[in-house]
Design a protein around this motif. Structure first.
Motif, PDB file in Angstrom:
ATOM      1  N   UNK A   1     -74.470  -5.486  30.828  1.00 31.31           N
ATOM      2  CA  UNK A   1     -73.711  -4.240  30.865  1.00 31.31           C
ATOM      3  C   UNK A   1     -73.138  -4.059  32.273  1.00 31.31           C
ATOM      4  N   UNK A   2     -71.865  -3.692  32.342  1.00 31.03           N
ATOM      5  CA  UNK A   2     -71.151  -3.635  33.618  1.00 31.03           C
ATOM      6  C   UNK A   2     -71.424  -2.317  34.358  1.00 31.03           C
ATOM      7  N   UNK A   3     -71.888  -2.430  35.598  1.00 28.40           N
ATOM      8  CA  UNK A   3     -72.088  -1.280  36.478  1.00 28.40           C
ATOM      9  C   UNK A   3     -71.233  -1.467  37.720  1.00 28.40           C
ATOM     10  N   UNK A   4     -70.834  -0.359  38.336  1.00 32.66           N
ATOM     11  CA  UNK A   4     -70.163  -0.398  39.633  1.00 32.66           C
ATOM     12  C   UNK A   4     -70.891   0.546  40.575  1.00 32.66           C
ATOM     13  N   UNK A   5     -70.793   0.249  41.868  1.00 29.42           N
ATOM     14  CA  UNK A   5     -71.489   1.082  42.857  1.00 29.42           C
ATOM     15  C   UNK A   5     -70.624   1.240  44.098  1.00 29.42           C
ATOM     16  N   UNK A   6     -70.836   2.366  44.768  1.00 29.00           N
ATOM     17  CA  UNK A   6     -70.114   2.642  46.013  1.00 29.00           C
ATOM     18  C   UNK A   6     -71.046   3.328  46.999  1.00 29.00           C
ATOM     19  N   UNK A   7     -70.949   2.915  48.250  1.00 25.67           N
ATOM     20  CA  UNK A   7     -71.671   3.586  49.319  1.00 25.67           C
ATOM     21  C   UNK A   7     -70.940   3.369  50.633  1.00 25.67           C
ATOM     22  N   UNK A   8     -70.997   4.392  51.479  1.00 23.32           N
ATOM     23  CA  UNK A   8     -70.465   4.248  52.829  1.00 23.32           C
ATOM     24  C   UNK A   8     -71.545   3.753  53.788  1.00 23.32           C
ATOM     25  N   UNK A   9     -72.789   3.740  53.294  1.00 25.39           N
ATOM     26  CA  UNK A   9     -73.915   3.265  54.083  1.00 25.39           C
ATOM     27  C   UNK A   9     -74.261   1.840  53.644  1.00 25.39           C
ATOM     28  N   UNK A  10     -73.775   0.851  54.367  1.00 27.72           N
ATOM     29  CA  UNK A  10     -73.931  -0.539  53.942  1.00 27.72           C
ATOM     30  C   UNK A  10     -75.388  -1.003  53.995  1.00 27.72           C
TER      31      UNK A  10
ATOM     32  N   UNK B   1     -61.952  -3.848  35.869  1.00 27.05           N
ATOM     33  CA  UNK B   1     -63.406  -3.714  35.994  1.00 27.05           C
ATOM     34  C   UNK B   1     -63.820  -2.242  35.959  1.00 27.05           C
ATOM     35  N   UNK B   2     -62.996  -1.378  36.552  1.00 27.03           N
ATOM     36  CA  UNK B   2     -63.256   0.062  36.546  1.00 27.03           C
ATOM     37  C   UNK B   2     -63.259   0.592  35.111  1.00 27.03           C
ATOM     38  N   UNK B   3     -62.321   0.133  34.302  1.00 30.24           N
ATOM     39  CA  UNK B   3     -62.233   0.591  32.918  1.00 30.24           C
ATOM     40  C   UNK B   3     -63.394   0.066  32.076  1.00 30.24           C
ATOM     41  N   UNK B   4     -63.900  -1.117  32.405  1.00 34.13           N
ATOM     42  CA  UNK B   4     -64.979  -1.717  31.630  1.00 34.13           C
ATOM     43  C   UNK B   4     -66.371  -1.308  32.127  1.00 34.13           C
ATOM     44  N   UNK B   5     -66.418  -0.527  33.188  1.00 37.60           N
ATOM     45  CA  UNK B   5     -67.704  -0.112  33.752  1.00 37.60           C
ATOM     46  C   UNK B   5     -68.344   0.969  32.895  1.00 37.60           C
ATOM     47  N   UNK B   6     -69.627   0.797  32.611  1.00 38.16           N
ATOM     48  CA  UNK B   6     -70.341   1.753  31.770  1.00 38.16           C
ATOM     49  C   UNK B   6     -71.005   2.857  32.590  1.00 38.16           C
ATOM     50  N   UNK B   7     -71.494   2.510  33.793  1.00 38.89           N
ATOM     51  CA  UNK B   7     -72.180   3.484  34.646  1.00 38.89           C
ATOM     52  C   UNK B   7     -71.716   3.270  36.083  1.00 38.89           C
ATOM     53  N   UNK B   8     -71.442   4.356  36.766  1.00 33.66           N
ATOM     54  CA  UNK B   8     -71.048   4.309  38.175  1.00 33.66           C
ATOM     55  C   UNK B   8     -72.204   4.816  39.028  1.00 33.66           C
ATOM     56  N   UNK B   9     -72.601   4.017  40.014  1.00 31.04           N
ATOM     57  CA  UNK B   9     -73.678   4.392  40.934  1.00 31.04           C
ATOM     58  C   UNK B   9     -73.056   4.782  42.265  1.00 31.04           C
ATOM     59  N   UNK B  10     -73.310   6.000  42.705  1.00 26.40           N
ATOM     60  CA  UNK B  10     -72.792   6.490  43.980  1.00 26.40           C
ATOM     61  C   UNK B  10     -73.966   6.775  44.907  1.00 26.40           C
ATOM     62  N   UNK B  11     -73.915   6.208  46.104  1.00 25.14           N
ATOM     63  CA  UNK B  11     -74.993   6.393  47.082  1.00 25.14           C
ATOM     64  C   UNK B  11     -74.478   7.314  48.177  1.00 25.14           C
TER      65      UNK B  11
ATOM     66  N   UNK C   1     -79.244   2.597  29.643  1.00 25.36           N
ATOM     67  CA  UNK C   1     -78.659   1.378  29.081  1.00 25.36           C
ATOM     68  C   UNK C   1     -79.474   0.742  27.959  1.00 25.36           C
ATOM     69  N   UNK C   2     -80.727   1.089  27.811  1.00 26.77           N
ATOM     70  CA  UNK C   2     -81.542   0.377  26.831  1.00 26.77           C
ATOM     71  C   UNK C   2     -81.396   0.958  25.427  1.00 26.77           C
TER      72      UNK C   2
ATOM     73  N   UNK D   1     -76.490   2.914  26.207  1.00 30.60           N
ATOM     74  CA  UNK D   1     -77.528   2.244  25.449  1.00 30.60           C
ATOM     75  C   UNK D   1     -77.632   2.690  24.005  1.00 30.60           C
ATOM     76  N   UNK D   2     -77.029   3.830  23.661  1.00 34.31           N
ATOM     77  CA  UNK D   2     -77.109   4.324  22.285  1.00 34.31           C
ATOM     78  C   UNK D   2     -76.052   3.704  21.390  1.00 34.31           C
ATOM     79  N   UNK D   3     -75.053   3.041  21.977  1.00 35.64           N
ATOM     80  CA  UNK D   3     -73.968   2.430  21.206  1.00 35.64           C
ATOM     81  C   UNK D   3     -74.369   0.993  20.879  1.00 35.64           C
TER      82      UNK D   3
END
Length: 367
Positions: free
Chosen positions: A1-10, A40-50, A111-112, A287-289
């Protein structure tokens, strides 16, 4: 399952990458702008923001642009400044706040695939109507009734017409549009007098043959569904063949599990994938789909494992070929289940509670 993440704190990248569970693929966003056209943005299921600070305009922008899909906000601020933000932003109702230590558990939760419990709402969907949603709905309702010893409501809203009552050899006592029209004096007592039991503890409410939706309003839908959910712990909604519409999206948002039915034809699988994308954009938990394979032929390729490797949908399982069940359907003899339908019921039981074989190491330890 495709996730994306972003953080300004490397410095947080390594911790987040290590928290990603098996079965998920993580892509990092390097620039928070110009992502709407990114595939990839369109196919992402969950976005993780830090978030390491507060406020952060990049975090706000990404959060709003990704909605209503699910967002996990990992709060690294010392005072947990971002905690509670989802309570006061309607656009962020699918925002999940957590600390770094809880990230893995939260991703797994979103996701499960999950087994059914005592209060479940299931939607069966197939835009092409080339799978027998009525038969699966009946088998699922029967299994839930046997498990929980309570009547199960089967809302048969499939298009172009409803088949459940015919399969069970019972007539339609009342239809869903009538409930909407009578919402002003609808009560649990009145509904209980309508003799909805179509056999095997399955209470059926269908749809009329005519497509007259003039009585369908959001107010009526909410009132009727609230009443039905108060009366029944388990509700199965057969939406097989219903095209994407406000009514379909309203119903799927009332459910906690969503099974997409498809056979192994490419066109059927593509239709299921397209419908899954629409559900994700409604904010449905990824995960419910789940994809349920209903074979078109007794000998068909590709198999479940190959399809799982090629498609971005979780494959919940497959059903046996049901050609021989037609005799039982025509004779109104599905219950008590026997012969081919008994095997079909066993396959549905496995779908419901996700029974899996014990691993080799468990056998070696005698577990």
């Amino acid at each position: 399952m495709q996730l994306m993440a972003y953080t300004a704190d490397h410095h947080a990248k390594l911790d987040v990458s290590e928290a990603i569970p098996e079965g998920c693929t993580l892509t990092w966003i390097e620039d928070a702008s110009h992502l709407s056209s990114n595939l990839a943005w369109k196919q992402t299921r969950i976005l993780i923001l830090v978030a390491s600070d507060w406020p952060m305009s990049d975090i706000d922008s990404l959060m709003d642009n990704f909605a209503p899909r699910h967002v996990i906000l990992v709060d690294l601020t010392p005072e947990a400044h971002w905690h509670g933000i989802q309570q006061n932003q309607q656009v962020r109702k699918h925002l999940h706040w957590c600390e770094l230590e809880g990230l893995t558990d939260l991703i797994i939760h979103l996701t499960q695939m999950t087994s059914f419990d005592a209060t479940s709402r299931l939607a069966l969907l197939s835009p092409r109507n080339d799978c027998d949603g009525a038969l699966l709905a009946i088998a699922t309702a029967s299994q839930l009734q046997r498990k929980h010893k309570q009547p199960v409501l089967l809302l048969d809203l499939g298009r172009p017409y409803s088949d459940v009552s015919s399969y069970l050899g019972s007539g339609d006592r009342i239809d869903f549009l009538t409930l909407l029209e009578k919402k002003d004096y609808l009560s649990a007592q009145w509904l209980g007098e309508q003799e909805l039991d179509a056999g095997a503890g399955i209470h059926v409410i269908g749809m009329p043959d005519s497509d007259n939706y003039s009585a369908v309003t959001m107010e009526a839908l909410v009132e009727v569904m609230d009443l039905l959910e108060d009366m029944y712990s388990n509700i199965i909604i057969n939406l097989t063949g219903m095209p994407p519409s406000p009514l379909l999206f309203f119903m799927v948002n009332r459910c906690d599990q969503h099974w997409l039915l498809a056979d192994q034809k490419n066109v059927s699988l593509k239709s299921a994938c397209d419908l899954a994308e629409l559900l994700y954009l409604q904010g449905i938990r990824p995960g419910s789909v789940n994809l349920v394979l209903a074979p078109f032929s007794p000998e068909v390729m590709p198999g479940k494992e190959m399809i799982q490797n090629q498609l971005p949908i979780l494959v919940r399982g497959d059903l046996p070929y049901t050609y021989a069940v037609i005799t039982d359907i025509n004779a109104n003899a599905l219950f008590p289940p026997s012969g081919e339908f008994r095997l079909y019921m066993k396959a549905v039981e496995k779908l419901l509670w996700l029974s899996t074989e014990k691993s080799r190491w468990q056998f070696s330890l005698g577990w």
